[in-house]
Write a protein that holds these residues in place. Structure first.
Motif, mmCIF file in Angstrom:
data_model
loop_
_atom_site.group_PDB
_atom_site.id
_atom_site.type_symbol
_atom_site.label_atom_id
_atom_site.label_comp_id
_atom_site.label_asym_id
_atom_site.label_seq_id
_atom_site.Cartn_x
_atom_site.Cartn_y
_atom_site.Cartn_z
ATOM 1 N N ALA A 146 -1.845 3.096 -1.399
ATOM 2 C CA ALA A 146 -2.709 4.281 -1.498
ATOM 3 C C ALA A 146 -4.136 3.844 -1.793
ATOM 4 O O ALA A 146 -4.384 2.698 -2.184
ATOM 5 N N GLN A 147 -5.059 4.760 -1.576
ATOM 6 C CA GLN A 147 -6.468 4.480 -1.889
ATOM 7 C C GLN A 147 -6.945 5.493 -2.925
ATOM 8 O O GLN A 147 -7.192 6.652 -2.611
ATOM 9 N N PHE A 148 -7.056 5.034 -4.157
ATOM 10 C CA PHE A 148 -7.524 5.884 -5.242
ATOM 11 C C PHE A 148 -9.041 5.754 -5.436
ATOM 12 O O PHE A 148 -9.744 6.735 -5.615
ATOM 13 N N TYR A 149 -9.514 4.540 -5.401
ATOM 14 C CA TYR A 149 -10.925 4.265 -5.670
ATOM 15 C C TYR A 149 -11.679 4.187 -4.347
ATOM 16 O O TYR A 149 -11.365 3.369 -3.485
ATOM 17 N N ARG A 150 -12.661 5.066 -4.199
ATOM 18 C CA ARG A 150 -13.484 5.111 -2.994
ATOM 19 C C ARG A 150 -14.948 4.980 -3.409
ATOM 20 O O ARG A 150 -15.599 5.990 -3.720
ATOM 21 N N PRO A 151 -15.485 3.776 -3.444
ATOM 22 C CA PRO A 151 -16.870 3.599 -3.888
ATOM 23 C C PRO A 151 -17.842 4.317 -2.964
ATOM 24 O O PRO A 151 -17.617 4.439 -1.761
ATOM 25 N N VAL A 152 -18.929 4.787 -3.549
ATOM 26 C CA VAL A 152 -19.952 5.498 -2.782
ATOM 27 C C VAL A 152 -20.950 4.500 -2.221
ATOM 28 O O VAL A 152 -20.963 3.313 -2.591
ATOM 29 N N ALA A 160 -10.918 8.275 -9.091
ATOM 30 C CA ALA A 160 -9.837 7.295 -8.955
ATOM 31 C C ALA A 160 -8.839 7.424 -10.094
ATOM 32 O O ALA A 160 -7.620 7.323 -9.884
ATOM 33 N N GLN A 161 -9.338 7.624 -11.312
ATOM 34 C CA GLN A 161 -8.437 7.780 -12.447
ATOM 35 C C GLN A 161 -7.525 8.980 -12.256
ATOM 36 O O GLN A 161 -6.309 8.891 -12.437
ATOM 37 N N LYS A 162 -8.087 10.126 -11.874
ATOM 38 C CA LYS A 162 -7.268 11.325 -11.702
ATOM 39 C C LYS A 162 -6.218 11.129 -10.613
ATOM 40 O O LYS A 162 -5.057 11.525 -10.775
ATOM 41 N N ALA A 163 -6.611 10.490 -9.502
ATOM 42 C CA ALA A 163 -5.665 10.280 -8.401
ATOM 43 C C ALA A 163 -4.561 9.305 -8.793
ATOM 44 O O ALA A 163 -3.382 9.514 -8.484
ATOM 45 N N ALA A 164 -4.937 8.217 -9.483
ATOM 46 C CA ALA A 164 -3.942 7.218 -9.889
ATOM 47 C C ALA A 164 -2.978 7.791 -10.923
ATOM 48 O O ALA A 164 -1.763 7.541 -10.864
ATOM 49 N N TRP A 165 -3.510 8.575 -11.864
ATOM 50 C CA TRP A 165 -2.648 9.187 -12.883
ATOM 51 C C TRP A 165 -1.650 10.147 -12.232
ATOM 52 O O TRP A 165 -0.496 10.224 -12.613
ATOM 53 N N ALA A 166 -2.129 10.910 -11.239
ATOM 54 C CA ALA A 166 -1.245 11.846 -10.535
ATOM 55 C C ALA A 166 -0.156 11.092 -9.787
ATOM 56 O O ALA A 166 1.019 11.487 -9.803
ATOM 57 N N ALA A 167 -0.516 9.989 -9.135
ATOM 58 C CA ALA A 167 0.484 9.197 -8.404
ATOM 59 C C ALA A 167 1.498 8.586 -9.356
ATOM 60 O O ALA A 167 2.702 8.517 -9.046
ATOM 61 N N ALA A 168 1.032 8.134 -10.521
ATOM 62 C CA ALA A 168 1.945 7.549 -11.504
ATOM 63 C C ALA A 168 2.965 8.565 -11.988
ATOM 64 O O ALA A 168 4.151 8.253 -12.171
ATOM 65 N N ARG A 169 2.507 9.807 -12.196
ATOM 66 C CA ARG A 169 3.447 10.846 -12.632
ATOM 67 C C ARG A 169 4.443 11.191 -11.527
ATOM 68 O O ARG A 169 5.619 11.466 -11.796
ATOM 69 N N GLU A 170 3.995 11.177 -10.281
ATOM 70 C CA GLU A 170 4.856 11.562 -9.166
ATOM 71 C C GLU A 170 5.882 10.494 -8.822
ATOM 72 O O GLU A 170 7.018 10.803 -8.442
#
Length: 441
Positions: free
Chosen positions: A410-416, A350-360
């Motif tokens: 968007a959905q960054f956090y996907r709990p298992v 989730a952190q990696k996806a959210a950080w990427a979205a923030a940069r974009e």
């Protein structure tokens, strides 16, 4: 048999200019590549070195392996096998002047039709500029470079040098190879090692894959008169204890912490405890290990078991309060808790996806309804208009939109579906259902 296996049969020079007996390790130095033990994956007919010798053509190589595994020996035998001149240098004792002299001599020999194998021990100790100095001579074929290093070439050597040399990995010597060395020593001395079978196994284990160290210990045992074979306890008293090979800022450091991390991720508490012990016994800073375990608690466990991070922070407090060795038990507790906890990398992903979205997405503004309006102007501009206070909703959930107007949710956090995150997933699904019912999507 007592002479230098690679030169004239004369006594070896000793420190201070005197002469004396040739060390056992030197007397047993292999005469051919077939005599080298433990590196058959390289020296055998199908190995890289075996194929080079069969073809009679050498290319520049880097021999990467632990101490006492035969790097120098293999380099000498390679030169002999293909009829090349062997020119050794040590990066510990050599400088630019020595390199220039070696290259000048190689050029003279090349003009006379004799090729040179330049062996550079501890090549990683040369700085980047010195390593660059090898390039023209290697490219022209003035020398065939054989470098030896105990350090990871990817980090220790220039990319330009690596592109011109093949890296060959030597293995630490196993029990069978070390046992063969003891057998050769017994044949050379003409008597059996004065230890029991159990002590013999302990001696092999203490060598930690280093053949030279093992032969030095064997030579020590043969140098004195021992009335009865030593058992393991007596052997430990007779010989100095060998510390594990471990460089806290080099490969041993990174390899073992990687092994610990992978064992934790694989939920193997026994292997995790072994790698933890390997690091701490070797003198690693306990708080460094605990910092890595704490990172693991967030990266690989996360909300599947939120107590993992709490356990690690409690272990930090306990260790700082108790110190070593008592406080190390708290680190063991944190290690085993993390190894046995349910795993999830959902927070990390989730952190990696959210950080990427923030940069974009750059500087998109929040929707006006969730902005505070402390001034009349801001209220007139629509700040806070239409905001729903969640606690006023019957079930404490408004279903409002919190995303920029220009951006789809968007959905960054996907709990298992493991551990506590299974309950979180159920909660998120319930909120998603309410949001759809109230038109929040």
């Amino acid at each position: 048999m007592a002479g230098d296996l690679f030169g004239d049969d004369v006594p070896a020079a000793q420190p201070g200019g005197t002469t004396g007996p040739v060390p056992l390790a030197e007397r047993l130095r292999p005469r051919t590549l077939a005599d080298v033990v433990g590196q058959e994956h390289l020296t055998g007919p199908d190995g890289a070195i075996g194929r080079m010798v069969a073809a009679g053509q050498l290319s520049s190589i880097i021999l990467w392996g632990p101490p006492g595994t035969g790097k120098t020996t293999i380099a000498r035998l390679l030169a002999e096998a293909v009829g090349m001149r062997f020119a050794p240098l040590s990066a510990v004792f050599s400088g630019v002047a020595d390199l220039r002299q070696a290259f000048a001599e190689a050029e003279k020999m090349a003009a006379a039709g004799k090729r040179t194998l330049l062996f550079v021990d501890e090549i990683h100790r040369f700085n980047r500029a010195q390593q660059d100095g090898f390039l023209p001579y290697v490219e022209r074929g003035t020398v065939v470079l054989v470098g030896a290093t105990t350090e990871n070439p990817s980090f220790a050597l220039n990319a330009a040098l690596l592109s011109r040399a093949q890296v060959l990995v030597l293995h630490r010597l196993g029990e069978a190879a070390l046992g063969t060395l003891i057998g050769r020593a017994e044949a050379e001395i003409g008597q059996r090692l004065p230890v029991t079978d159990e002590a013999r196994a302990s001696l092999i284990a203490s060598a930690d894959g280093d053949g030279r160290f093992l032969l030095n210990q064997v030579e020590t045992l043969f140098s004195v008169t021992i009335d009865a074979p030593l058992d393991p306890a007596e052997l430990a008293q007779f010989l100095h204890r060998r510390m594990p090979v471990y460089d806290k800022d080099r490969d041993g450091h990174y390899n073992l912490i990687s092994a610990l991390h992978k064992a934790l991720r694989g939920s193997d508490p026994q292997a995790s405890l072994y790698w933890l012990a390997r690091m701490l016994v070797a003198g690693e800073e306990p708080l460094y290990v605990l910092r890595r375990i704490t990172r693991f608690a967030s990266e690989d466990i996360g909300l599947a078991d939120p107590q993992a991070l709490v356990q690690c922070l409690a272990a930090k407090d306990a260790y700082q309060f108790l110190g070593s060795p008592e406080g190390e038990l708290a680190i063991v507790q944190a290690c085993l808790y993390c190894a046995t906890a349910p795993k999830s990398n959902a927070i990390y992903a989730a952190q990696k996806a959210a950080w990427a979205a923030a940069r974009e997405t750059g500087s998109l503004a929040p929707p006006a309804n969730i902005l505070n309006a402390p001034t009349k102007l801001m209220k007139d501009l629509g700040y806070g208009a239409g905001y729903s206070y969640d606690h006023d909703a019957p079930d404490g959930f408004s279903g409002d939109n919190y995303w920029p107007e220009e951006m789809a949710p968007a959905q960054f956090y996907r709990p298992v579906d493991r551990g506590f995150e299974k309950r979180i997933a159920e909660r998120l699904a319930w909120w998603d259902d309410r949001r759809r019912e109230r038109g929040g999507e």
